[in-house]
Design an enzyme around this catalytic site. Structure first.
Site, PDB file in Angstrom:
ATOM      1  N   LYS A 191       0.847  -1.205   0.000  1.00  0.00           N
ATOM      2  CA  LYS A 191       0.000   0.000   0.000  1.00  0.00           C
ATOM      3  C   LYS A 191       0.882   1.256   0.000  1.00  0.00           C
ATOM      4  O   LYS A 191       2.101   1.159   0.211  1.00  0.00           O
ATOM      5  CB  LYS A 191      -0.908  -0.023   1.235  1.00  0.00           C
ATOM      6  CG  LYS A 191      -0.132   0.006   2.562  1.00  0.00           C
ATOM      7  CD  LYS A 191      -0.989  -0.443   3.739  1.00  0.00           C
ATOM      8  CE  LYS A 191      -0.186  -0.389   5.026  1.00  0.00           C
ATOM      9  NZ  LYS A 191      -0.903  -0.995   6.159  1.00  0.00           N
TER      10      LYS A 191
ATOM     11  N   ARG B 298      -9.532  -0.108  16.121  1.00  0.00           N
ATOM     12  CA  ARG B 298      -9.506   0.790  14.966  1.00  0.00           C
ATOM     13  C   ARG B 298     -10.529   0.263  13.976  1.00  0.00           C
ATOM     14  O   ARG B 298     -11.570   0.857  13.790  1.00  0.00           O
ATOM     15  CB  ARG B 298      -8.094   0.872  14.365  1.00  0.00           C
ATOM     16  CG  ARG B 298      -7.959   1.918  13.271  1.00  0.00           C
ATOM     17  CD  ARG B 298      -6.545   2.013  12.729  1.00  0.00           C
ATOM     18  NE  ARG B 298      -6.110   0.765  12.076  1.00  0.00           N
ATOM     19  CZ  ARG B 298      -4.916   0.599  11.517  1.00  0.00           C
ATOM     20  NH1 ARG B 298      -4.027   1.580  11.518  1.00  0.00           N
ATOM     21  NH2 ARG B 298      -4.594  -0.553  10.946  1.00  0.00           N
TER      22      ARG B 298
ATOM     23  N   TYR C  48      18.001  29.717   7.047  1.00  0.00           N
ATOM     24  CA  TYR C  48      16.823  30.381   7.614  1.00  0.00           C
ATOM     25  C   TYR C  48      16.910  30.452   9.134  1.00  0.00           C
ATOM     26  O   TYR C  48      17.200  29.449   9.785  1.00  0.00           O
ATOM     27  CB  TYR C  48      15.548  29.630   7.249  1.00  0.00           C
ATOM     28  CG  TYR C  48      15.098  29.815   5.824  1.00  0.00           C
ATOM     29  CD1 TYR C  48      14.812  31.076   5.319  1.00  0.00           C
ATOM     30  CD2 TYR C  48      14.942  28.715   4.983  1.00  0.00           C
ATOM     31  CE1 TYR C  48      14.381  31.243   4.009  1.00  0.00           C
ATOM     32  CE2 TYR C  48      14.514  28.865   3.669  1.00  0.00           C
ATOM     33  CZ  TYR C  48      14.235  30.130   3.191  1.00  0.00           C
ATOM     34  OH  TYR C  48      13.817  30.284   1.903  1.00  0.00           O
TER      35      TYR C  48
ATOM     36  N   MET D 140      13.239  23.892   1.730  1.00  0.00           N
ATOM     37  CA  MET D 140      12.406  23.118   0.803  1.00  0.00           C
ATOM     38  C   MET D 140      13.258  22.305  -0.170  1.00  0.00           C
ATOM     39  O   MET D 140      12.940  21.158  -0.488  1.00  0.00           O
ATOM     40  CB  MET D 140      11.492  24.067   0.015  1.00  0.00           C
ATOM     41  CG  MET D 140      10.473  23.348  -0.842  1.00  0.00           C
ATOM     42  SD  MET D 140       9.449  24.494  -1.764  1.00  0.00           S
ATOM     43  CE  MET D 140       8.419  25.172  -0.473  1.00  0.00           C
TER      44      MET D 140
HETATM   45  C1  LIG Z   1      -0.048  -1.912   6.789  1.00  0.00           C
HETATM   46  C2  LIG Z   1      -0.576  -3.198   7.306  1.00  0.00           C
HETATM   47  C3  LIG Z   1       0.244  -4.315   7.436  1.00  0.00           C
HETATM   48  C4  LIG Z   1       1.747  -4.262   7.250  1.00  0.00           C
HETATM   49  O1  LIG Z   1       2.333  -3.740   8.426  1.00  0.00           O
HETATM   50  P1  LIG Z   1       3.933  -3.610   8.607  1.00  0.00           P
HETATM   51  O2  LIG Z   1       4.093  -3.063   9.971  1.00  0.00           O
HETATM   52  O3  LIG Z   1       4.385  -2.657   7.560  1.00  0.00           O
HETATM   53  O4  LIG Z   1       4.493  -4.970   8.422  1.00  0.00           O
HETATM   54  C5  LIG Z   1      -0.340  -5.517   7.789  1.00  0.00           C
HETATM   55  N1  LIG Z   1      -1.667  -5.605   8.033  1.00  0.00           N
HETATM   56  C6  LIG Z   1      -2.491  -4.542   7.943  1.00  0.00           C
HETATM   57  C7  LIG Z   1      -3.937  -4.691   8.237  1.00  0.00           C
HETATM   58  C8  LIG Z   1      -1.980  -3.303   7.600  1.00  0.00           C
HETATM   59  O5  LIG Z   1      -2.787  -2.250   7.529  1.00  0.00           O
END
Ligand SMILES: *Cc1c(COP(=O)(O)O)cnc(C)c1O
Length: 367
Positions: free
Chosen positions: A35, A130, A254, A302
């Site tokens: 993701k 969650r 800065y 930046m």
């Molecule tokens: C993002 C996610 C993972 C992966 O987690 P990592 O800590 O990156 O290994 C696994 N399961 C769910 C439901 C997630 O949202």
């Protein structure tokens, strides 16, 4: 010579880290979690490299559709599920498994006519609070799903809230709650992300869901990936664009937060928060130049950062500085920035050039 920041993505390191997952969880199948653009490494690139994964997990349906469009034909799972009929039909049409974690998603499945049955991962909230149904609701939800014509195969998953801190008893509590569920309606089970699969082998079950460790980064709140047998996949670098000399007492950048304690060279590197280098790292944060750690001075801009170049007074524009990667763990930079490596990796912006390399081929080529 490129004067833009670069992210080199090492396929050999990706393969190595996936093998490390297999070694740690030899009897489980692996959802490689890609993701958020493959944690900033390029989602399609990572999927095309990880040919040995059993499937890919993403957060949202559009990510899964993009993977199918890129020719990825492995099992896909959408971890947040879908929220309208169009998305559900897209998931079914593309043979993408969806998570069902709340009642509206259950009703959507019951009410939508699908051309192909869809694989569902019911998500139970074992304590993270969650996403997910409460454990006591699971049996009834499973029953409703099984009466739904749209259902293909049904599985059960949960997610650990504290796996990055393995000594936290909340981890055991979650596993105990998960194990108290009657799992007979479910074909397969999944609990563990990277930290979970490394710290709690008993939680590996049918599928593990590693994300961060595939990229060579430690999932734990302390330490780095290397002692865990992982190799960093990303090498984030940028060139020196100027080397200037300043006098005692002159302020750099800065706000003038750094004053030169003596006449000294300051190297300017062409990377900043506009590229995803974190603005909140303090002075003293290391940058690797010619293998040496030079300390950041002044604020992150930046497009630029400045480093104390007293150790390398003959630096020249064009020389590459490593911001994180092999030899300078992103975990260390994240800690200094007061964040987690996940955020830094996801935060690389669109103007950074990505280049794919294969360090193993490089080594062969070098003889
Ligand atoms: C993002 C996610 C993972 C992966 O987690 P990592 O800590 O990156 O290994 C696994 N399961 C769910 C439901 C997630 O949202």
């Amino acid at each position: 010579m490129s004067f833009a920041p670069q992210a080199l993505i090492d396929r050999a390191a990706l393969h190595h880290n996936l093998r490390r997952v297999r070694q740690a969880a030899p009897t489980s199948r692996i959802w490689a979690v890609i993701k958020a653009n493959g944690y900033g490494h390029g989602m399609e690139r990572v999927a095309q490299a990880l040919t040995d994964a059993d499937g890919f997990a993403v957060a949202r349906i559009d990510e899964a559709v993009r993977l199918r469009a890129a020719g990825i034909d492995k099992p896909l799972l959408v971890l947040e599920g879908v929220f309208d009929a169009e998305a559900l039909r897209a998931a079914a049409a593309h043979q993408v498994a969806v998570t069902v974690h709340q009642t509206q998603q259950l009703e959507l499945l019951e009410q939508t006519l699908l051309a192909h049955p869809i694989e569902v991962w019911l998500k139970v909230d074992s304590g993270m609070h969650r996403l997910g149904f409460r454990p006591e609701a699971v049996a009834a939800v499973a029953q409703r799903l099984q009466q739904t014509p749209a259902l293909g195969v049904l599985h059960l998953m949960t997610h650990l809230a504290n796996a990055d801190a393995p000594q936290d008893p909340a981890n055991q509590d979650q596993c105990v709650r998960f194990d108290a569920i009657d799992t007979t309606p479910f074909a397969q089970l999944s609990i563990a992300n990277s930290a979970g699969l490394l710290a709690f082998p008993e939680c590996q079950r049918d599928w593990v869901r590693p994300g961060i460790m595939l990229y060579g980064v430690s999932p734990f709140s302390e330490g780095s990936g290397e002692p865990l047998g992982l190799k960093p996949v990303m090498r984030f670098s940028a060139p020196v664009i100027a080397v200037n000399r300043y006098e005692t007492g002159e302020a750099v950048g800065y706000g003038g937060s750094y004053r030169c304690p003596e006449p000294m060279p300051v190297a300017v590197i062409g990377v900043g928060y506009g590229d995803g280098y974190p603005r909140h790292v303090p002075g003293g944060t290391p940058v690797l130049l010619r293998g040496r750690r030079l300390p950041l001075v002044g604020r992150v801009s930046m497009d630029m950062i400045c480093v104390d170049a007293r150790e390398l007074p003959d630096l020249q524009p064009g020389e590459p500085a490593l911001l994180w990667g092999p030899g300078l763990p992103v975990e260390e930079i994240a800690r200094r920035a007061g964040t987690i490596p996940y955020e830094l990796l996801c935060g690389i912006t669109g103007r950074v050039g990505f280049v794919e390399v294969n360090s193993e081929e490089g080594r062969d080529g070098a003889g």
